[in-house]
Design a protein around this motif. Structure first.
Motif, PDB file in Angstrom:
ATOM      1  N   THR A 141      36.164  34.584  37.920  1.00  0.00           N
ATOM      2  CA  THR A 141      36.624  34.537  36.404  1.00  0.00           C
ATOM      3  C   THR A 141      36.844  33.038  35.928  1.00  0.00           C
ATOM      4  O   THR A 141      37.748  32.537  36.478  1.00  0.00           O
ATOM      5  CB  THR A 141      37.925  35.593  36.580  1.00  0.00           C
ATOM      6  OG1 THR A 141      37.522  36.848  36.950  1.00  0.00           O
ATOM      7  CG2 THR A 141      38.245  35.680  34.984  1.00  0.00           C
ATOM      8  N   ARG A 147      40.617  32.434  34.636  1.00  0.00           N
ATOM      9  CA  ARG A 147      41.913  32.642  35.261  1.00  0.00           C
ATOM     10  C   ARG A 147      42.295  31.124  35.829  1.00  0.00           C
ATOM     11  O   ARG A 147      43.671  31.058  36.184  1.00  0.00           O
ATOM     12  CB  ARG A 147      41.397  33.262  36.606  1.00  0.00           C
ATOM     13  CG  ARG A 147      42.747  33.539  37.689  1.00  0.00           C
ATOM     14  CD  ARG A 147      42.185  34.181  38.635  1.00  0.00           C
ATOM     15  NE  ARG A 147      41.867  35.669  38.522  1.00  0.00           N
ATOM     16  CZ  ARG A 147      41.603  36.672  39.457  1.00  0.00           C
ATOM     17  NH1 ARG A 147      41.503  36.412  40.532  1.00  0.00           N
ATOM     18  NH2 ARG A 147      41.312  37.908  39.059  1.00  0.00           N
ATOM     19  N   SER A 148      41.658  30.068  35.550  1.00  0.00           N
ATOM     20  CA  SER A 148      42.046  28.804  36.039  1.00  0.00           C
ATOM     21  C   SER A 148      41.775  27.814  35.160  1.00  0.00           C
ATOM     22  O   SER A 148      40.556  27.543  34.346  1.00  0.00           O
ATOM     23  CB  SER A 148      41.171  28.385  37.330  1.00  0.00           C
ATOM     24  OG  SER A 148      41.331  26.793  37.445  1.00  0.00           O
ATOM     25  N   ASP A 152      43.466  30.209  42.710  1.00  0.00           N
ATOM     26  CA  ASP A 152      44.196  31.094  41.794  1.00  0.00           C
ATOM     27  C   ASP A 152      45.649  31.083  42.309  1.00  0.00           C
ATOM     28  O   ASP A 152      46.503  30.962  41.542  1.00  0.00           O
ATOM     29  CB  ASP A 152      43.582  32.443  41.903  1.00  0.00           C
ATOM     30  CG  ASP A 152      42.208  32.399  41.238  1.00  0.00           C
ATOM     31  OD1 ASP A 152      42.106  31.676  40.381  1.00  0.00           O
ATOM     32  OD2 ASP A 152      41.571  33.444  41.424  1.00  0.00           O
ATOM     33  N   SER A 202      42.510  41.698  43.290  1.00  0.00           N
ATOM     34  CA  SER A 202      42.437  41.682  41.589  1.00  0.00           C
ATOM     35  C   SER A 202      40.629  41.552  41.498  1.00  0.00           C
ATOM     36  O   SER A 202      40.213  40.494  41.918  1.00  0.00           O
ATOM     37  CB  SER A 202      43.164  40.617  40.936  1.00  0.00           C
ATOM     38  OG  SER A 202      42.498  40.377  39.546  1.00  0.00           O
ATOM     39  N   ASP A 252      39.228  43.285  36.154  1.00  0.00           N
ATOM     40  CA  ASP A 252      40.912  43.674  36.060  1.00  0.00           C
ATOM     41  C   ASP A 252      41.296  44.970  36.665  1.00  0.00           C
ATOM     42  O   ASP A 252      42.366  45.298  36.187  1.00  0.00           O
ATOM     43  CB  ASP A 252      41.195  43.659  34.359  1.00  0.00           C
ATOM     44  CG  ASP A 252      41.331  42.180  33.825  1.00  0.00           C
ATOM     45  OD1 ASP A 252      41.359  41.309  34.626  1.00  0.00           O
ATOM     46  OD2 ASP A 252      40.897  42.177  32.789  1.00  0.00           O
TER      47      ASP A 252
END
Length: 261
Positions: free
Chosen positions: A73, A76-77, A141, A222, A226
């Protein structure tokens, strides 16, 4: 005919045969190109005719959706997003509503199509070619979670164990007086018992020499869409029995106070 001309002719003939252009509607064309991404999937692009006599080329969100289906993803970062944006900028491609896209005049179609294709391949390769990529992304993450909550953690720490062998921990949070040193390991594929047992071995060996310490194992529950991945009970029980705290990534805030102390 020279060899170079012969090869060029053969290549163009092959490409013309393999590439497929299909009208989906009066204003939309689907293009299947004879190139594969890092997952060995064929790459598809779309051309949309605009009212101002320009055309928009797009991957229709395919690239990012494909990455997310494999657990990557981008959003996410912050660092991952920065690298992603820089890569797109290098090819003059934009990301709008998770689509890789560019709008050009008709005459610029060949170059724009090539730029979009290069961007798609580059984004896939950038995040997926490393065989340790999944682990490193989850490690990142967890690092983002610590950083966003102003927790000063040292990454990638090696600690000598009781047997003399050195063991690696993903993060170390220093202790002070009555506050224990906190060691963190991350497991990106937590339902594989071999990874849990390996983490357990490292911790037990280290704990014999680091008495005033607490140990945490972050488990990646996760998924890319989602949804929550159910962690096998025996994985968590294995850690809890040894006074090691398993932390589901979706419930990471539950340990925030003790890590921030």
């Amino acid at each position: 005919m020279t060899l170079s001309n012969s090869l060029l002719t053969d290549y163009l003939s092959w490409y013309k045969k393999e590439a497929k252009f299909r009208d989906l509607s009066e204003n939309i064309i689907r293009i299947d190109v004879p190139f594969l991404d890092s997952f060995s999937d064929e790459i598809v692009m779309y051309v949309i005719k605009n009212k101002d006599n320009t055309i928009t080329l797009t991957d229709d969100g395919w690239t990012l959706a494909n990455l997310e289906s494999k657990g990557v993803t981008i959003s996410r970062s912050k660092n991952r997003k920065k690298i992603f944006t820089e890569r797109l900028n290098a090819f003059g491609i934009n990301e709008i509503d998770e689509e890789l896209t560019t709008t050009v005049k008709y005459k610029d179609f060949p170059l724009a199509k090539n730029r979009l294709l290069q961007a798609i391949l580059a984004v896939n390769d950038m995040f997926m070619l490393s065989k340790n990529n999944t682990k490193s992304l989850f490690f990142e993450d967890v690092g983002v979670f610590l950083e966003e909550n102003n927790i000063r953690a040292t990454p990638d720490v090696s600690i000598p164990g009781s047997s003399g062998i050195t063991f690696n921990f993903d993060y170390l949070i220093s202790g002070y007086k009555d506050i224990p040193t906190r060691f963190i390991k991350t497991i990106s594929t937590p339902n594989n018992p071999l990874f849990a047992k390996a983490a357990l071995t490292d911790i037990l060996q280290t704990r014999e020499l680091r008495k005033n310490s607490s140990f945490y194992v972050f488990l990646n529950d996760s998924s890319s869409d989602d949804k929550i991945i159910t962690i096998k009970p025996e994985i968590k029980e294995l850690l809890i029995e040894q006074n090691i705290k398993p932390v589901l990534f979706t419930e990471r805030n539950s340990v925030l106070d003790e890590l921030a102390a």
